[in-house]
Motif scaffolding. Structure first.
Motif, mmCIF file in Angstrom:
data_model
loop_
_atom_site.group_PDB
_atom_site.id
_atom_site.type_symbol
_atom_site.label_atom_id
_atom_site.label_comp_id
_atom_site.label_asym_id
_atom_site.label_seq_id
_atom_site.Cartn_x
_atom_site.Cartn_y
_atom_site.Cartn_z
ATOM 1 N N ILE A 418 93.399 36.420 8.609
ATOM 2 C CA ILE A 418 93.754 35.284 7.746
ATOM 3 C C ILE A 418 93.406 33.965 8.445
ATOM 4 N N GLU A 419 92.770 33.064 7.698
ATOM 5 C CA GLU A 419 92.463 31.747 8.277
ATOM 6 C C GLU A 419 93.378 30.720 7.623
ATOM 7 N N ALA A 420 94.279 30.147 8.413
ATOM 8 C CA ALA A 420 95.299 29.232 7.863
ATOM 9 C C ALA A 420 94.646 28.093 7.078
ATOM 10 N N SER A 421 93.455 27.650 7.501
ATOM 11 C CA SER A 421 92.828 26.492 6.842
ATOM 12 C C SER A 421 92.515 26.807 5.370
ATOM 13 N N LYS A 422 92.365 28.084 5.043
ATOM 14 C CA LYS A 422 91.974 28.438 3.664
ATOM 15 C C LYS A 422 93.135 28.318 2.677
ATOM 16 N N PHE A 423 94.355 28.039 3.173
ATOM 17 C CA PHE A 423 95.467 27.868 2.240
ATOM 18 C C PHE A 423 95.376 26.529 1.518
ATOM 19 N N GLN A 424 94.715 25.567 2.151
ATOM 20 C CA GLN A 424 94.501 24.285 1.470
ATOM 21 C C GLN A 424 93.237 24.426 0.643
ATOM 22 N N PHE A 425 93.386 24.382 -0.680
ATOM 23 C CA PHE A 425 92.180 24.583 -1.480
ATOM 24 C C PHE A 425 91.582 23.240 -1.858
ATOM 25 N N ASN A 426 90.393 23.016 -1.364
ATOM 26 C CA ASN A 426 89.713 21.759 -1.669
ATOM 27 C C ASN A 426 88.942 21.881 -2.964
ATOM 28 N N ARG A 427 88.922 20.771 -3.683
ATOM 29 C CA ARG A 427 88.146 20.798 -4.914
ATOM 30 C C ARG A 427 86.645 20.736 -4.603
ATOM 31 N N ILE A 428 86.333 20.177 -3.446
ATOM 32 C CA ILE A 428 84.934 20.184 -3.029
ATOM 33 C C ILE A 428 84.813 21.256 -1.950
ATOM 34 N N ASN A 429 83.792 22.063 -2.050
ATOM 35 C CA ASN A 429 83.592 23.063 -1.008
ATOM 36 C C ASN A 429 82.886 22.383 0.167
ATOM 37 N N LEU A 430 83.693 22.041 1.178
ATOM 38 C CA LEU A 430 83.142 21.215 2.261
ATOM 39 C C LEU A 430 82.000 21.910 2.999
ATOM 40 N N GLU A 431 81.999 23.239 2.936
ATOM 41 C CA GLU A 431 80.919 23.946 3.655
ATOM 42 C C GLU A 431 79.552 23.627 3.062
ATOM 43 N N GLU A 432 79.567 23.263 1.771
ATOM 44 C CA GLU A 432 78.287 22.963 1.103
ATOM 45 C C GLU A 432 77.893 21.501 1.294
ATOM 46 N N SER A 433 78.664 20.757 2.086
ATOM 47 C CA SER A 433 78.413 19.315 2.116
ATOM 48 C C SER A 433 78.073 18.824 3.521
ATOM 49 N N ARG A 434 77.551 17.608 3.570
ATOM 50 C CA ARG A 434 77.164 17.019 4.850
ATOM 51 C C ARG A 434 77.785 15.624 4.909
ATOM 52 N N ILE A 435 78.413 15.283 6.046
ATOM 53 C CA ILE A 435 79.015 13.949 6.150
ATOM 54 C C ILE A 435 77.927 12.932 6.485
ATOM 55 N N LEU A 436 77.840 11.863 5.697
ATOM 56 C CA LEU A 436 76.845 10.817 5.956
ATOM 57 C C LEU A 436 77.467 9.646 6.702
ATOM 58 N N LEU A 437 78.705 9.295 6.320
ATOM 59 C CA LEU A 437 79.402 8.170 6.973
ATOM 60 C C LEU A 437 80.859 8.545 7.123
ATOM 61 N N LYS A 438 81.531 7.960 8.129
ATOM 62 C CA LYS A 438 82.914 8.375 8.320
ATOM 63 C C LYS A 438 83.611 7.367 9.216
ATOM 64 N N ASN A 439 84.851 7.035 8.910
ATOM 65 C CA ASN A 439 85.701 6.356 9.891
ATOM 66 C C ASN A 439 87.049 7.069 9.901
ATOM 67 N N ASN A 440 88.094 6.471 10.451
ATOM 68 C CA ASN A 440 89.361 7.206 10.565
ATOM 69 C C ASN A 440 90.118 7.320 9.248
ATOM 70 N N SER A 441 89.614 6.647 8.202
ATOM 71 C CA SER A 441 90.388 6.615 6.949
ATOM 72 C C SER A 441 89.629 7.103 5.725
ATOM 73 N N ALA A 442 88.329 7.270 5.824
ATOM 74 C CA ALA A 442 87.557 7.722 4.655
ATOM 75 C C ALA A 442 86.233 8.328 5.113
ATOM 76 N N GLU A 443 85.646 9.119 4.216
ATOM 77 C CA GLU A 443 84.388 9.786 4.562
ATOM 78 C C GLU A 443 83.448 9.776 3.364
ATOM 79 N N LEU A 444 82.144 9.746 3.655
ATOM 80 C CA LEU A 444 81.147 9.874 2.589
ATOM 81 C C LEU A 444 80.403 11.185 2.805
ATOM 82 N N TYR A 445 80.411 12.041 1.768
ATOM 83 C CA TYR A 445 79.706 13.318 1.854
ATOM 84 C C TYR A 445 78.468 13.286 0.981
#
Ligand SMILES: CCC[C@H](O)CC(=O)SCCNC(=O)CCNC(=O)[C@H](O)C(C)(C)COP(=O)([O-])OP(=O)([O-])OC[C@H]1O[C@@H](n2cnc3c(N)ncnc32)[C@H](O)[C@@H]1OP(=O)([O-])[O-]
Length: 891
Positions: A418-445
């Motif tokens: 069991i992977e504990a992280s999988k209990f949080q279900f994201n509406r976006i499948n982050l595995e399919e995405s790439r981060i373009l910009l990011k700071n401590n409060s927001a991210e652009l995928y």
């Protein structure tokens, strides 16, 4: 707007679930046909359905998102209206849980299904294979179970049960409708009794309740442990048993016990329990009975929660207990009776839950999710396990100690994967995405080649970094010529501006920083509004304050049906600072332009323009907002000083009441689309008055259905209810023309207007000839204040209503009447002549929530044409003195 190829859905069965499913679908502005059996009632062949539609208006929590959504539901019966089925893309059967009844119904409706229509059952207990038995293959390939949870509008879970015969295009189509249009989260279950959530939820309820009664433990302490330590909803376990109803629990559990294999542990924990049987006998079946484990009593006007005393089935006020345990681990390590009780039930519960893999589902994350979405657990049961010191190992050791068999999922060590992280279900499948910009409060995928911004702060609050990143991202989106999506990774959009940050600036007296923060927020919103790419905000959960302001500045909003959004900060005394009020007004104006209008041609023929889709921004929004801000400021010492300084020249102290704003009373108009002609000088007619009118009822093609001159008391509904409702407020000599929706056009069995179709819109023309007695409420002499604006169906002339009332003499503050003092709420029909005229006047058009305060002259407090006045001694009132009437609607 319909977002899938589903244009019309038929729901069969207008009971609690069927009618609420119809409301849920209507909320998404999809057309619904609601069918039920023919009634022999004098109310007509559709009387059962009319009652169900009426109930939809009064149920709590509200099944309808706005009362105009009722217009999306067309009712019919299973004899006269079967052809309506052939217009529908999905047919959801929600009739009684009896296989023979369902089979008979399917045989009746199948000839009417269009070629690719989907047939679904909302059964919660009958297996799919039994339902499908005997069906033709062409129907089997489009027959499924869609199991909604109660109340369907609010519970996100939908269990979908299918088999290999179901066509994949059908699965795709229904899944899109359920998720996109209705906002549900689908969990697939195998075709096993009770599916996932109820199998587990009811097991836990029966386990806890029956064992606690056997061990003579206190429900209040057990519920407190469940809500405080396990974070279950406030009802706890016993409260939920009451809410579902002991009778319904018995039906569910008996059905489960009957259909589950003999070795299933449900059979063992479903202990015969004499006290529960006695409760059933005494109608102590929960909230809908005379009480359950708990009961709410109203004593001296105050609601008190009580708990049952099993020794004599009486109720005692609830005592609060100090929590002895700080954590689940502490509880389980305790040798107290409650420690032992929880040890026992938890081991049994988890062994049962884990034992459902793989027969019920092979996906442990789905089990966790089903309990969160179907039973509103804040933390899913499998996640909770990780709060135990030893997690699964604890269950394993306890099972070995108690000599209980371990399920294969534990013996084959699957649980270790069991992977504990999988209990949080994201509406976006982050595995399919790439981060373009990011700071401590927001991210652009970059997600599926789209630009998506997500906020990552606590509660997605807005701070400087969030704004910085959004501005940067809008620029990037413009450079790339790509639209920008703002989508949360969480179950909520945003709790608005970071109030802790604002409080810090205020505490440090750093108003320069505060101003800079506000300016940055305004710049960000302006940037969103005027960007030359589309900004698409997708919102779920809540979007409060600044969160709502982001939506208001976006080009498109994709909102979940149950999104809570608004400029809530006015209620804590903060003015929206990022441009929200202005945007709200722009949007309200746009909506007003789209509002349905009544056009009248030269021949006085009235036509109704198409219904609009959106809720309207009615009410005096700006005044209300400002009044709330001022009232809240006045609650603080600084606020009061500030306003007193401001008003120094007027040299008087100020009171919160100075800032309460009058309400407008035009909600009736949104129901009936009324046009008035002429002025008139005698009146206005108020519910309870005896009026003589000349009326005509016409269908929408202007064919005359009925016309007559009639004398009657307003509120007695002798013709059709709408006539009384529309006549209210008219002056003698005046005429009104109105379009009335079907729910107000049904006829009274006593005075039949023949040929009224219960499902059609009608037009009425009314001319008011006289009013008796000549005792009127002059609107110009009455002040009305409401404590809240709500978009609910208003109470109307002739409706029954329950309320508390107080009448105060304004000159000396003497209380002339107080229903709370008499420990009794008033239940009356609007228009009852034994109550003061002003009461009917004030109730007609009021939404059925909150308090309405009315200031009017003594003469309006007389009862109409009767010596009885249930509230006041008539002689005590001076006709010209001012009295204050406060009416609080009781649920
Ligand atoms: C000047 C004008 C600006 C603008 O125009 C208007 C605004 O946006 S004004 C703003 C308009 N917005 C509002 O008025 C909404 C205020 N918030 C609420 O009403 C409830 O928190 C909410 C309903 C969202 C969730 O209820 P729940 O599920 O029972 O959860 P919970 O309550 O236990 O909170 C969990 C944690 O989150 C924290 N936190 C939450 N919100 C904020 C915030 N805005 N900021 C900072 N922190 C916030 C909260 O303190 C707590 O922290 P901790 O350290 O873990 O104790």
């Amino acid at each position: 707007m319909t977002q899938t190829t589903i244009d019309k859905v038929c729901v069969i069965g207008s009971g609690v679930m069927g009618s609420a499913i119809a409301a849920l679908i209507a909320n998404s502005s999809c057309q619904v046909v609601l069918l039920d059996i023919v009634s022999n009632d004098p109310g007509g062949r559709n009387a059962i359905l009319k009652k169900a539609m009426e109930n939809l208006k009064h149920q709590r929590p509200d099944p309808l998102s706005h009362f105009s959504k009722l217009d999306f539901i067309k009712i019919g019966n299973l004899e006269d209206d079967l052809q309506l089925i052939s217009e529908c893309d999905i047919i959801i059967e929600a009739v009684v849980e009896k296989i023979e009844v369902k089979h008979q119904l399917y045989n009746k409706i199948i000839p009417y299904l269009k070629d690719n229509a989907i047939l679904a059952s909302n059964t919660s207990t009958i297996p799919l294979k039994k339902l499908k038995a005997g069906m033709a293959d062409s129907i089997k390939s489009r027959f499924i179970i869609t199991h909604f949870f109660n109340p369907p509008r609010y519970m996100e879970l939908l269990e979908l049960v299918l088999d290999s015969e179901v066509n994949s295009a059908i699965i795709d189509k229904i899944a899109k409708f359920l998720t996109i249009n209705l906002g549900k989260t689908i969990i697939k279950s195998n075709d096993t009794p009770g599916f996932i959530a109820n199998r587990i939820g009811c097991y836990l309820l029966e386990l806890v309740v029956r064992k606690a009664i056997k061990d003579d433990l206190n429900p209040v302490i057990i519920d407190k442990i469940f809500t405080n330590l396990f974070k279950l909803p406030n009802t706890g376990i016993f409260g939920l048993y009451d809410l579902i109803g002991h009778d319904v629990m018995k039906l569910i559990s008996s059905s489960l016990v009957k259909s589950l294999p003999t070795h299933d542990n449900y059979q063992e924990i479903y202990l015969p329990t004499l006290l529960l049987d006695k409760m059933l006998e005494k109608n102590l079946i929960g909230r809908k009975g005379d009480g359950g484990f708990y009961r709410i009593s109203v004593v001296g006007g105050v609601k008190t929660k009580e708990v049952i005393d099993f020794s004599d089935f009486t109720y005692k006020p609830l005592k609060d207990y100090d929590m002895e345990y700080n954590s689940i681990n502490e509880l389980l390590e305790s040798s107290s009776i409650y420690g032992q009780f929880f040890q026992d039930i938890l081991v049994k519960f988890y062994l049962y839950l884990i034992g459902l893999i793989p027969t019920v589902t092979d996906n442990i994350y789905d089990i966790n999710k089903a309990m969160k979405l179907g039973y509103s657990w804040k933390i899913g049961p499998v996640e909770l396990l990780y709060q135990l010191k030893e997690g699964f190992e604890w269950i394993k050791n306890q099972a070995l100690l108690k000599n209980l068999p371990l399920p294969p999922y534990i013996t084959n060590n699957s649980y270790k994967l069991i992977e504990a992280s999988k209990f949080q279900f994201n509406r976006i499948n982050l595995e399919e995405s790439r981060i373009l910009l990011k700071n401590n409060s927001a991210e652009l995928y970059l997600y599926q080649n789209r630009l998506v911004v997500s906020i990552t702060t606590k509660m997605n609050c807005l701070n400087e970094e969030v704004f910085d990143l959004i501005i940067q991202v809008v620029e990037l989106a413009e450079e790339r010529g790509q639209d920008l999506y703002i989508i949360p990774l969480t179950d909520y959009f945003s709790a608005g501006a970071d109030l802790k940050l604002i409080a810090r600036h205020i505490k440090n007296n750093d108003f320069v920083k505060l101003e800079e923060f506000l300016a940055l927020g305004q710049r960000t919103m302006t940037r969103l509004k005027y960007s030359n790419v589309n900004i698409i905000s997708c919102a779920v959960g809540f979007a409060l304050g600044g969160g709502c302001e982001i939506l208001l500045h976006s080009d498109f909003i994709v909102a979940n049906q149950e999104l809570s959004t608004g400029l809530v900060e006015v209620s804590i005394g903060l003015a929206p600072g990022f441009g929200g009020i202005k945007e709200m007004f722009y949007r309200a104006d746009e909506e007003n332009k789209a509002k349905p209008t009544i056009t009248t041609d030269g021949n006085n023929n009235t036509s109704l323009e198409p219904q609009q889709d959106k809720a309207e921004l009615t009410g005096n929004f700006l005044e209300k907002s400002i009044s709330k801000i001022v009232i809240n400021s006045l609650k603080t010492e600084q606020g009061r000083l500030f306003f007193e300084n401001l008003l120094q020249s007027s040299n008087r102290s100020i009171s919160q009441n100075d800032y309460i704003i009058e309400v407008n009373r035009d909600l009736v108009g949104t129901l009936f689309k009324i046009n008035s002609f002429g002025e008139g000088s005698i009146g206005p007619a108020t519910c309870g008055h005896v009026v003589t009118i000349k009326y005509q009822i016409l269908d929408t093609n202007n064919n005359l259905i009925n016309e007559a001159t009639k004398t009657f008391s307003l509120g007695s509904w002798p013709i059709i209810p709408a006539i009384d409702m529309i006549t209210n407020g008219m002056m003698v000599g005046q005429s009104r023309q109105a379009v009335i929706p079907p729910q107000y056009a049904y006829y009274n069995s006593k005075y039949r207007v023949e040929n009224i179709d219960h499902d059609a819109y009608y037009k009425v023309n009314i001319m008011l000839n006289s009013i008796l007695p000549n005792n009127f409420v002059n609107p110009a002499e009455v002040k009305i204040f409401d404590n809240e604006i709500a978009y609910k169906i208003p109470l109307l002339c002739g409706d029954k209503v329950k309320f508390a009332a107080k009448i105060t003499r304004l000159s000396n503050g003497e209380i002339l009447y107080d229903s709370n003092k008499q420990d009794k709420n008033i239940e009356m029909k609007i228009g009852d002549i034994n109550y003061p005229l002003i009461v009917s006047y004030a109730l007609h058009g009021k939404v059925p929530v909150g308090t309405r305060t009315v200031i009017a002259k003594g003469k309006t407090f007389k009862a109409l044409g009767s010596k009885v006045n249930h509230m006041l001694v008539q002689d005590k009132i001076e006709v010209d003195e001012f009295l204050m009437l406060e009416l609080s609607i009781v649920d």
